[in-house]
Design an enzyme around this catalytic site. Sequence first.
Site, PDB file in Angstrom:
ATOM      1  N   HIS A 239      -2.418   8.430   5.963  1.00 58.48           N
ATOM      2  CA  HIS A 239      -2.798   7.135   5.398  1.00 58.48           C
ATOM      3  C   HIS A 239      -4.236   6.826   5.806  1.00 58.48           C
ATOM      4  CE1 HIS A 239      -2.188   3.150   3.723  1.00 58.48           C
ATOM      5  NE2 HIS A 239      -2.639   2.620   4.848  1.00 58.48           N
TER       6      HIS A 239
ATOM      7  N   CYS B 123       0.797  -1.226   0.000  1.00 55.27           N
ATOM      8  CA  CYS B 123       0.000   0.000   0.000  1.00 55.27           C
ATOM      9  C   CYS B 123       0.830   1.276   0.000  1.00 55.27           C
ATOM     10  CB  CYS B 123      -0.968  -0.020   1.183  1.00 55.27           C
ATOM     11  SG  CYS B 123      -2.173  -1.362   1.071  1.00 55.27           S
TER      12      CYS B 123
ATOM     13  N   GLU C 295      -0.397   5.586  13.326  1.00 52.40           N
ATOM     14  CA  GLU C 295      -0.088   6.793  12.561  1.00 52.40           C
ATOM     15  C   GLU C 295      -0.132   8.034  13.446  1.00 52.40           C
ATOM     16  OE1 GLU C 295      -1.405   8.488   8.175  1.00 52.40           O
ATOM     17  OE2 GLU C 295      -2.715   7.095   9.240  1.00 52.40           O
TER      18      GLU C 295
END
Length: 423
Positions: free
Chosen positions: A310, A170, A321
């Site tokens: 993200h 990804c 994150e």
Amino acid sequence: MTARRVAITGIGVLAPGGIGTKNFWNLLSEGRTATRGITFFDPAQFRSRVAAEIDFDPQAHGLGPQEIRRMDRAAQLAVVAAREAVADSGLVLDELDPYGIGVTIGSAVGATTGLDTEYNVVSDGGRLDLVDHQYAVPHLYNFLVPSSFSAEVAWAVGAQGPAGVVSTGCTSGIDSVGHAVELIREGTVDVMIAGATDAPISPITMACFDAIKATTPRNDDPAHASRPFDGTRNGFVLGEGSAVFVLEELESARRRGAHIYAEIAGYASRCNAFHMTGLRPDGAEMAEAINVALAEARLNPDAVDYINAHGSGTKQNDRHETAAFKRSLGEHAYRVPVSSIKSMVGHSLGAIGSIEIAASALAIENNVVPPTANLHTPDPECDLDYVPLTAREWRTDAVLTVGSGFGGFQSAMVLVRPERSSS
């Protein structure tokens, strides 16, 4: 010797709810969602039955019958996006040295749609253990090798320089553009056609993510199923799409009077060497990638005006994150707006990193931060400014965009407004 600098001068985007860069930006700035119940196949057998699909007619977008027959859907999306990017850039590629034009395309899962479809044909719907290859599409080999994506784009634009595919899960969409930037900086090429594409909405992909419960089971409310950073989030919504850019050496672009969306000033990638799908809670590896990208851009952490996260909508990722932003930016993490466009266009795996680069460049262009849609219930563990529900007018001179992928890949890229760029 001063390193060559790299500008984005052309953007092409095909995303759910927004075919074409203008439509894509309108969707984001209006905070609309493009997630819905799956229509590409009967999803009744799956736990998660929602996706972010593109209403894409390849013939209406200039692809001929032979191209449609030859190319997987992901390749079709990439070629159409590349053509839009080249037209947007104003470059006449036929007038340039073709060996000075390269191509990099990112993809996480390659020709998933085509392979799934063709296996169904050659196995007679799964009935045959020994498949009959005579029923396969003549160009099945192209589906087996993701390098066909870069070849198709190169043929479409007449590029004869280095061409390749980057597949890092990804983060592929960030990493492919980062690789292209390095090729321009080192002088190998003057122009790169770079981006990513994925069309994974197929039974096999849904089954894989169902097995690890990564996708959301919120099937009764598809439009609000993708909820990054929300306390009620329970998985991501699978999407599809492509974004491709024309990248040029900055001074050359200025000399020809090109419209410059942004300069790509910094890029870095790290791997956590920890777990195929798991993430360390402290976000150390993503923080390291952010720090290196900022150092390359010669920016202090407090210079970041917006973070394009993200933001997949899984509990693990959003906490990881958030920790990474705090670790890398310190107290500034609490002051900078953060948002996830996956809330609107879903998670298109390898393509999303490039789609998010497009969103970041357009945020600089328009001085608008896209919102995180569907964010109604704050998660106490995700306590930053995630720009809920509504876009925000905001001076965005420097944007940080990040990606996180299975395998432990963590990537970061810094885009800056051209007039703010350092020499």
